[in-house]
Design an enzyme around this catalytic site. Structure first.
Site, PDB file in Angstrom:
ATOM      1  N   ARG A  72       0.859  -1.206   0.000  1.00 25.22           N
ATOM      2  CA  ARG A  72       0.000   0.000   0.000  1.00 25.22           C
ATOM      3  C   ARG A  72       0.883   1.240   0.000  1.00 25.22           C
ATOM      4  O   ARG A  72       1.328   1.717   1.055  1.00 25.22           O
ATOM      5  CB  ARG A  72      -0.936   0.005   1.207  1.00 25.22           C
ATOM      6  CG  ARG A  72      -1.743   1.261   1.340  1.00 25.22           C
ATOM      7  CD  ARG A  72      -2.784   1.446   0.275  1.00 25.22           C
ATOM      8  NE  ARG A  72      -3.848   0.434   0.372  1.00 25.22           N
ATOM      9  CZ  ARG A  72      -4.730   0.231  -0.597  1.00 25.22           C
ATOM     10  NH1 ARG A  72      -4.663   0.920  -1.706  1.00 25.22           N
ATOM     11  NH2 ARG A  72      -5.664  -0.690  -0.469  1.00 25.22           N
ATOM     12  N   ARG A  95       1.265  -6.472  -9.812  1.00 19.90           N
ATOM     13  CA  ARG A  95       1.777  -5.802  -8.597  1.00 19.90           C
ATOM     14  C   ARG A  95       1.964  -6.751  -7.420  1.00 19.90           C
ATOM     15  O   ARG A  95       2.543  -6.366  -6.414  1.00 19.90           O
ATOM     16  CB  ARG A  95       0.868  -4.651  -8.196  1.00 19.90           C
ATOM     17  CG  ARG A  95      -0.535  -5.070  -7.771  1.00 19.90           C
ATOM     18  CD  ARG A  95      -1.340  -3.863  -7.285  1.00 19.90           C
ATOM     19  NE  ARG A  95      -2.710  -4.246  -6.925  1.00 19.90           N
ATOM     20  CZ  ARG A  95      -3.540  -3.441  -6.284  1.00 19.90           C
ATOM     21  NH1 ARG A  95      -3.164  -2.217  -5.947  1.00 19.90           N
ATOM     22  NH2 ARG A  95      -4.767  -3.842  -5.979  1.00 19.90           N
ATOM     23  N   HIS A 164       0.837   3.520 -10.459  1.00 15.92           N
ATOM     24  CA  HIS A 164      -0.167   4.051  -9.496  1.00 15.92           C
ATOM     25  C   HIS A 164       0.548   4.728  -8.314  1.00 15.92           C
ATOM     26  O   HIS A 164       0.473   4.255  -7.171  1.00 15.92           O
ATOM     27  CB  HIS A 164      -0.997   2.851  -9.024  1.00 15.92           C
ATOM     28  CG  HIS A 164      -2.204   3.147  -8.221  1.00 15.92           C
ATOM     29  ND1 HIS A 164      -2.200   3.822  -7.017  1.00 15.92           N
ATOM     30  CD2 HIS A 164      -3.505   2.818  -8.446  1.00 15.92           C
ATOM     31  CE1 HIS A 164      -3.431   3.889  -6.540  1.00 15.92           C
ATOM     32  NE2 HIS A 164      -4.238   3.304  -7.381  1.00 15.92           N
ATOM     33  N   ASP A 209     -11.470  10.742  -6.932  1.00 22.32           N
ATOM     34  CA  ASP A 209     -11.094   9.531  -7.673  1.00 22.32           C
ATOM     35  C   ASP A 209     -11.458   9.788  -9.134  1.00 22.32           C
ATOM     36  O   ASP A 209     -12.583   9.554  -9.557  1.00 22.32           O
ATOM     37  CB  ASP A 209     -11.841   8.311  -7.122  1.00 22.32           C
ATOM     38  CG  ASP A 209     -11.218   7.007  -7.586  1.00 22.32           C
ATOM     39  OD1 ASP A 209     -11.596   5.948  -7.033  1.00 22.32           O
ATOM     40  OD2 ASP A 209     -10.361   7.040  -8.504  1.00 22.32           O
ATOM     41  N   GLU A 268      -1.386   9.263 -10.883  1.00 17.81           N
ATOM     42  CA  GLU A 268      -1.025   8.007 -11.547  1.00 17.81           C
ATOM     43  C   GLU A 268      -0.965   8.213 -13.067  1.00 17.81           C
ATOM     44  O   GLU A 268      -1.778   8.963 -13.623  1.00 17.81           O
ATOM     45  CB  GLU A 268      -2.059   6.942 -11.190  1.00 17.81           C
ATOM     46  CG  GLU A 268      -2.360   6.857  -9.702  1.00 17.81           C
ATOM     47  CD  GLU A 268      -3.701   6.220  -9.401  1.00 17.81           C
ATOM     48  OE1 GLU A 268      -4.156   5.361 -10.204  1.00 17.81           O
ATOM     49  OE2 GLU A 268      -4.309   6.567  -8.364  1.00 17.81           O
TER      50      GLU A 268
HETATM   51  O1  TA6 Z   1      -6.472   4.717  -8.689  1.00 18.30           O
HETATM   52  C1  TA6 Z   1      -7.531   4.929  -7.788  1.00 18.30           C
HETATM   53  C2  TA6 Z   1      -8.168   3.586  -7.446  1.00 18.30           C
HETATM   54  O2  TA6 Z   1      -8.651   2.952  -8.608  1.00 18.30           O
HETATM   55  C3  TA6 Z   1      -9.254   3.827  -6.403  1.00 18.30           C
HETATM   56  O3  TA6 Z   1     -10.538   3.593  -6.938  1.00 18.30           O
HETATM   57  C4  TA6 Z   1      -8.894   2.852  -5.278  1.00 18.30           C
HETATM   58  O4  TA6 Z   1      -9.498   1.609  -5.488  1.00 18.30           O
HETATM   59  C5  TA6 Z   1      -7.370   2.803  -5.445  1.00 18.30           C
HETATM   60  O5  TA6 Z   1      -7.191   2.721  -6.851  1.00 18.30           O
HETATM   61  C6  TA6 Z   1      -6.663   1.732  -4.671  1.00 18.30           C
HETATM   62  O6  TA6 Z   1      -6.974   0.470  -5.187  1.00 18.30           O
HETATM   63  P1  TA6 Z   1      -6.378  -0.817  -4.389  1.00 18.30           P
HETATM   64  O7  TA6 Z   1      -6.821  -2.002  -5.185  1.00 18.30           O
HETATM   65  O8  TA6 Z   1      -4.884  -0.652  -4.358  1.00 18.30           O
HETATM   66  O9  TA6 Z   1      -6.966  -0.729  -3.017  1.00 18.30           O
END
Ligand code: TA6
Length: 296
Positions: A72, A95, A164, A209, A268
């Site tokens: 994370r 990932r 991301h 978002d 991102e």
């Molecule tokens: O890039 C934003 C996003 O698509 C959000 O909607 C949120 O889900 C974030 O990615 C994190 O996603 P994850 O699967 O890493 O919890």
């Protein structure tokens, strides 16, 4: 490869490899002007900082570091799809895969370059054949290149990709993101409604978002809290995603601290939604991001 087997890639004073969080193999990079941390797990850049500055990247204090789970924070490699997928891992399988370290090298100006190869995984058995490589170059900037090649003899390869990236900020309440004015975006907190960005300086006052489409421009994060500007330059990318989970979403994520939304923003770079890519047999795509910072 075990941490011991990886030792052959070490470069004295530049690259060292040892067990990091969760006893996952971690590469520590030291250059003349910066440091970085990269896990083989996801070829995940978990930290990058210029000497004398706070980290440019944000990694949650609550992040998991375990097989099959994404880290994370830092720079998750999103491939071959973005977002949820029926029967598949959210944001694709790249990932959480154990990428293979192929090469480490010192480069002029006291920097370091590292090259990783995607090992293949059961999930990609249903896709046309492809190769994926990732090149990380650490100097006073952080350069990331995701190279995808369609190695199928006769099938097209269609996919989404995205780096991301989570950035550290001093206080989200005074941060602004620039470079996206007049760009069309999908607003995921408003039912994916298509809108057009009206602001030169985007402020965050709740969950944000947004998938900005058909934009090849650099984005800039102005962070008065830390007195710095972060530049996100990109090539091979038509989409920019901006995300802050804010309060409720932060509380729902077990691998993210309830108040960590105050100290991060995701900007991102990739090819998402209608910007997804289709490669003919033998063709490649190169998604490149260069991250740098300067004083405000
Ligand atoms: O890039 C934003 C996003 O698509 C959000 O909607 C949120 O889900 C974030 O990615 C994190 O996603 P994850 O699967 O890493 O919890």
């Amino acid at each position: 490869m075990t941490t011991e087997e990886l030792k052959r890639f070490e470069i004295p004073g530049r690259v060292s490899i040892f067990d990091g969080n969760g006893e996952l193999p971690k590469i520590e990079v030291t250059t003349d002007t910066s440091t970085a941390e990269i896990y083989l797990h996801g070829a995940h850049v978990a930290d990058f900082k210029k000497k004398g500055e706070p980290s440019l990247l944000f990694t949650s204090q609550c992040s998991r570091f375990e097989a099959g789970q994404p880290i994370r924070g830092g720079v998750p490699i999103i491939f071959p799809w973005f977002g949820p997928r029926e029967g598949g891992a959210a944001h694709g399988f790249a990932r959480a895969a154990n990428w293979v370290l192929q090469e480490t090298s010192s480069i002029p100006c006291g920097g370091v370059s590292l090259r990783f190869r995607f090992p293949g995984s059961p999930e990609n058995a249903l896709m046309p054949a492809f190769s994926a490589y990732y090149v990380v170059t650490v100097t006073d900037t952080l350069s990331l290149e995701l190279i995808i090649t369609n190695t199928s003899p006769d099938q097209e390869l269609t996919f989404e990709n995205c780096l991301h990236t989570y950035f550290t900020v001093g206080d989200i309440n005074v941060v602004s993101i620039r470079g996206l004015k007049d760009v069309t975006y999908l607003d995921k907190v408003d039912g994916f409604t298509q809108k057009t960005e009206q602001n030169d300086a985007i402020r965050v006052t709740g969950e944000v978002d947004r998938v900005y489409l058909n934009t090849t421009s650099a984005a800039e994060i102005h962070d008065p809290g830390l007195g710095r500007r972060i530049l996100v330059e990109k090539s091979g990318s038509a989409s920019t995603v901006v995300w802050n989970p804010w309060i409720a979403k932060s509380q729902q994520m077990s691998d993210f601290g309830n108040d960590e939304y105050l100290r991060m923003i995701c900007v991102e770079s990739g090819n998402v939604a209608t910007n997804k890519l289709t490669l003919a047999p033998g063709k490649s795509s190169v998604l490149k991001v260069v991250l740098s910072s300067s004083r405000l």
